[in-house]
Design an enzyme around this catalytic site. Sequence first.
Site, PDB file in Angstrom:
ATOM      1  CE  LYS A  22      46.793 -14.292  11.443  1.00  0.00           C
ATOM      2  NZ  LYS A  22      45.729 -13.296  11.222  1.00  0.00           N
ATOM      3  CG  ASN A  23      48.217 -10.355  11.607  1.00  0.00           C
ATOM      4  OD1 ASN A  23      47.541 -11.169  10.959  1.00  0.00           O
ATOM      5  ND2 ASN A  23      48.078 -10.200  12.901  1.00  0.00           N
ATOM      6  CB  CYS A 119      36.087 -13.493  13.800  1.00  0.00           C
ATOM      7  SG  CYS A 119      37.106 -12.318  14.626  1.00  0.00           S
ATOM      8  NE  ARG A 124      38.416  -8.037  14.254  1.00  0.00           N
ATOM      9  CZ  ARG A 124      39.227  -9.029  13.889  1.00  0.00           C
ATOM     10  NH1 ARG A 124      38.893 -10.262  14.139  1.00  0.00           N
ATOM     11  NH2 ARG A 124      40.356  -8.769  13.245  1.00  0.00           N
ATOM     12  N   PRO A 125      33.807  -4.009  13.443  1.00  0.00           N
ATOM     13  CG  PRO A 125      33.525  -2.049  14.645  1.00  0.00           C
ATOM     14  CD  PRO A 125      33.859  -3.513  14.804  1.00  0.00           C
ATOM     15  CB  ILE A 126      34.786  -2.062   8.178  1.00  0.00           C
ATOM     16  CG1 ILE A 126      33.404  -2.222   7.546  1.00  0.00           C
ATOM     17  CG2 ILE A 126      35.455  -3.418   8.381  1.00  0.00           C
ATOM     18  CD1 ILE A 126      33.450  -2.793   6.128  1.00  0.00           C
ATOM     19  CG  ASP A 309      46.889 -10.467  17.786  1.00  0.00           C
ATOM     20  OD1 ASP A 309      47.402 -10.128  16.704  1.00  0.00           O
ATOM     21  OD2 ASP A 309      45.699 -10.272  18.062  1.00  0.00           O
ATOM     22  NE  ARG A 401      41.683 -17.357  10.502  1.00  0.00           N
ATOM     23  CZ  ARG A 401      41.476 -16.328  11.341  1.00  0.00           C
ATOM     24  NH1 ARG A 401      40.877 -16.518  12.496  1.00  0.00           N
ATOM     25  NH2 ARG A 401      41.880 -15.114  11.021  1.00  0.00           N
TER      26      ARG A 401
HETATM   27  C1  EPZ Z   1      44.529  -6.567  13.108  1.00  0.00           C
HETATM   28  O1  EPZ Z   1      43.112  -6.732  13.078  1.00  0.00           O
HETATM   29  C2  EPZ Z   1      45.098  -7.965  13.199  1.00  0.00           C
HETATM   30  N1  EPZ Z   1      44.723  -8.744  12.017  1.00  0.00           N
HETATM   31  C3  EPZ Z   1      44.588  -8.642  14.457  1.00  0.00           C
HETATM   32  O2  EPZ Z   1      45.216  -9.924  14.544  1.00  0.00           O
HETATM   33  C4  EPZ Z   1      45.008  -7.813  15.666  1.00  0.00           C
HETATM   34  O3  EPZ Z   1      44.466  -8.407  16.838  1.00  0.00           O
HETATM   35  C5  EPZ Z   1      44.484  -6.386  15.518  1.00  0.00           C
HETATM   36  O4  EPZ Z   1      44.951  -5.831  14.265  1.00  0.00           O
HETATM   37  C6  EPZ Z   1      44.947  -5.490  16.644  1.00  0.00           C
HETATM   38  O5  EPZ Z   1      46.340  -5.481  16.696  1.00  0.00           O
HETATM   39  C7  EPZ Z   1      45.425  -8.571  10.865  1.00  0.00           C
HETATM   40  O6  EPZ Z   1      46.345  -7.774  10.793  1.00  0.00           O
HETATM   41  C8  EPZ Z   1      45.041  -9.446   9.715  1.00  0.00           C
HETATM   42  P1  EPZ Z   1      41.916  -3.131  14.363  1.00  0.00           P
HETATM   43  P2  EPZ Z   1      42.162  -5.464  12.725  1.00  0.00           P
HETATM   44  O7  EPZ Z   1      41.238  -2.553  13.184  1.00  0.00           O
HETATM   45  O8  EPZ Z   1      42.794  -4.656  11.672  1.00  0.00           O
HETATM   46  C9  EPZ Z   1      37.927  -1.479  16.293  1.00  0.00           C
HETATM   47  C10 EPZ Z   1      45.285 -12.238  14.815  1.00  0.00           C
HETATM   48  O9  EPZ Z   1      45.035 -12.968  15.791  1.00  0.00           O
HETATM   49  N2  EPZ Z   1      37.606  -0.949  14.950  1.00  0.00           N
HETATM   50  O10 EPZ Z   1      43.166  -2.480  14.866  1.00  0.00           O
HETATM   51  O11 EPZ Z   1      40.796  -5.965  12.538  1.00  0.00           O
HETATM   52  C11 EPZ Z   1      37.807  -2.998  16.349  1.00  0.00           C
HETATM   53  O12 EPZ Z   1      36.469  -3.380  16.584  1.00  0.00           O
HETATM   54  C12 EPZ Z   1      44.363 -11.092  14.477  1.00  0.00           C
HETATM   55  O13 EPZ Z   1      46.297 -12.365  14.072  1.00  0.00           O
HETATM   56  C13 EPZ Z   1      36.484  -0.146  14.794  1.00  0.00           C
HETATM   57  O14 EPZ Z   1      35.759   0.132  15.750  1.00  0.00           O
HETATM   58  O15 EPZ Z   1      42.244  -4.670  14.126  1.00  0.00           O
HETATM   59  C14 EPZ Z   1      38.705  -3.375  17.492  1.00  0.00           C
HETATM   60  O16 EPZ Z   1      37.970  -3.217  18.693  1.00  0.00           O
HETATM   61  C15 EPZ Z   1      43.172 -11.013  15.412  1.00  0.00           C
HETATM   62  N3  EPZ Z   1      36.177   0.324  13.558  1.00  0.00           N
HETATM   63  C16 EPZ Z   1      39.814  -2.315  17.431  1.00  0.00           C
HETATM   64  O17 EPZ Z   1      39.309  -1.246  16.601  1.00  0.00           O
HETATM   65  C17 EPZ Z   1      36.950   0.029  12.455  1.00  0.00           C
HETATM   66  O18 EPZ Z   1      36.616   0.516  11.345  1.00  0.00           O
HETATM   67  C18 EPZ Z   1      41.110  -2.824  16.835  1.00  0.00           C
HETATM   68  O19 EPZ Z   1      40.820  -3.238  15.532  1.00  0.00           O
HETATM   69  C19 EPZ Z   1      38.086  -0.797  12.637  1.00  0.00           C
HETATM   70  C20 EPZ Z   1      38.403  -1.277  13.892  1.00  0.00           C
END
Ligand code: EPZ
Length: 420
Positions: A22-23, A119, A124-126, A309, A401
């Site tokens: 999926k990812n 979620c 989930r900030p960006i 995960d 999902r």
């Molecule tokens: C990806 O999410 C995956 N989703 C998640 O899988 C996975 O848990 C995660 O990576 C970590 O491995 C997809 O690939 C579609 P991150 P993502 O940005 O990209 C913080 C599943 O179950 N952060 O690495 O959202 C954030 O809050 C899903 O398949 C910021 O602070 O993960 C988190 O605490 C769930 N600012 C940490 O980083 C940002 O701009 C990790 O987030 C971005 C992230």
Amino acid sequence: MQKLIINGGKRLRGEITVQGAKNAALPILAASVLCGGEVVLHNCPRLSDVYSAMRILTYLGCGAGFDGTEKNTVTVNTSVLDKYEISDKLMREMRSSIFFLGALVGRTGRCRLSFPGGCDIGRRPIDIHISALRKMGVTVNEEYGCIDCLCENRLKGAKIPLSFPSVGATENIILAAVLAEGTTEITNAAREPEIACLAEFLNRCGADIRGAGSSTVVINGVSSLHGCEFEIMPDRIAAATYLACTAAAGGEIIVKGCVPRHLDAVNAVFEQSGCSVHCTEDSVFFGALKPLKAVDIIRTMVYPGFPTDCQAFVMAALCRGEGTSVFVENIFENRYSHTEELRRMGADIRTEGKVAVVTGVKRLYGAKISAPDLRGGAGLAAAALSAEGTSEISGVCHIDRGYEDIEGVLSSLGADIRRI
Ligand code: EPZ
């Protein structure tokens, strides 16, 4: 609302071939926007998140759909793209729609979308995504819950150190950089295998990306991309899920068509708990023939560490482990919602902030439980397989999902499970 009915207590036996990731599929579907032609993706899992991504592509004016003949082949045609914004409704369907930000800005220089819903597992900030785009010359306005991006000229390559190795931010920067002018260097990049898969797809479409999968990724911008035919990598988290189900219920299975080295950190935990793990080139031979032992401490970390995960379903398996296991969830701030449901089944789990203390109990009991999120739902299924009696899991939409036909896969291994 659909439910899963599971009669626990049956050991699992047999072999399965794991679904496509999926990812990897989600960022690659967004990346197809950059190609301006036809893309054929094999081994694409039939998941609700994948259908959501295809609805976004259709909304943007592209063609996207599963092939009539090949069950897991998707064809996308992005030669026509008549929008650069995504409706609020579509954005709220799936957080991973954020990947379209980098792809749309990369192709059109514009993008307008509402903030992706946080979620169940965290805010989930960006911020990391947005500060990177600004470094590449994109004007980003955030107001009224919307993100409005504009880059009058071509995006500019830039040096982008990440404050945290965010998977999504690393992928979004790659998507924005492949058609930018000049070179972009990402340092402290995320190293998850799905990123290398995305880069391999884009390079096959004519991009010039090096180092994906390591902590330094260099993208040399090119003028255009073309379509391609590509096979999505196997889903390492789905593979780990079925291993955890076997660890919970007992038995012996073979997971085929996976990349065992992607599972190293989670397999190490299974071995510490007394499971037998034997890996070949593309399969894991897994046995849980005696009661599990507790695992002292399990810390979730960025790849190649123990994946966040996998936390919920490994915890579910260790609920009946002999002794006490301690989990530390370092990645997301709210990823213990499944513990409340596990306690309804008789689990002894105490949580405090990042820490969850799991004291093994002799048995779990079937109960009416509700999936709080995708991986938490998978954890409840694993627990139900090991419980005495019948469990009824609601909120199956969360599980759908990320898992293609979870009841079909588990039934093929001898589980007594059905969907109503
Ligand atoms: C990806 O999410 C995956 N989703 C998640 O899988 C996975 O848990 C995660 O990576 C970590 O491995 C997809 O690939 C579609 P991150 P993502 O940005 O990209 C913080 C599943 O179950 N952060 O690495 O959202 C954030 O809050 C899903 O398949 C910021 O602070 O993960 C988190 O605490 C769930 N600012 C940490 O980083 C940002 O701009 C990790 O987030 C971005 C992230």
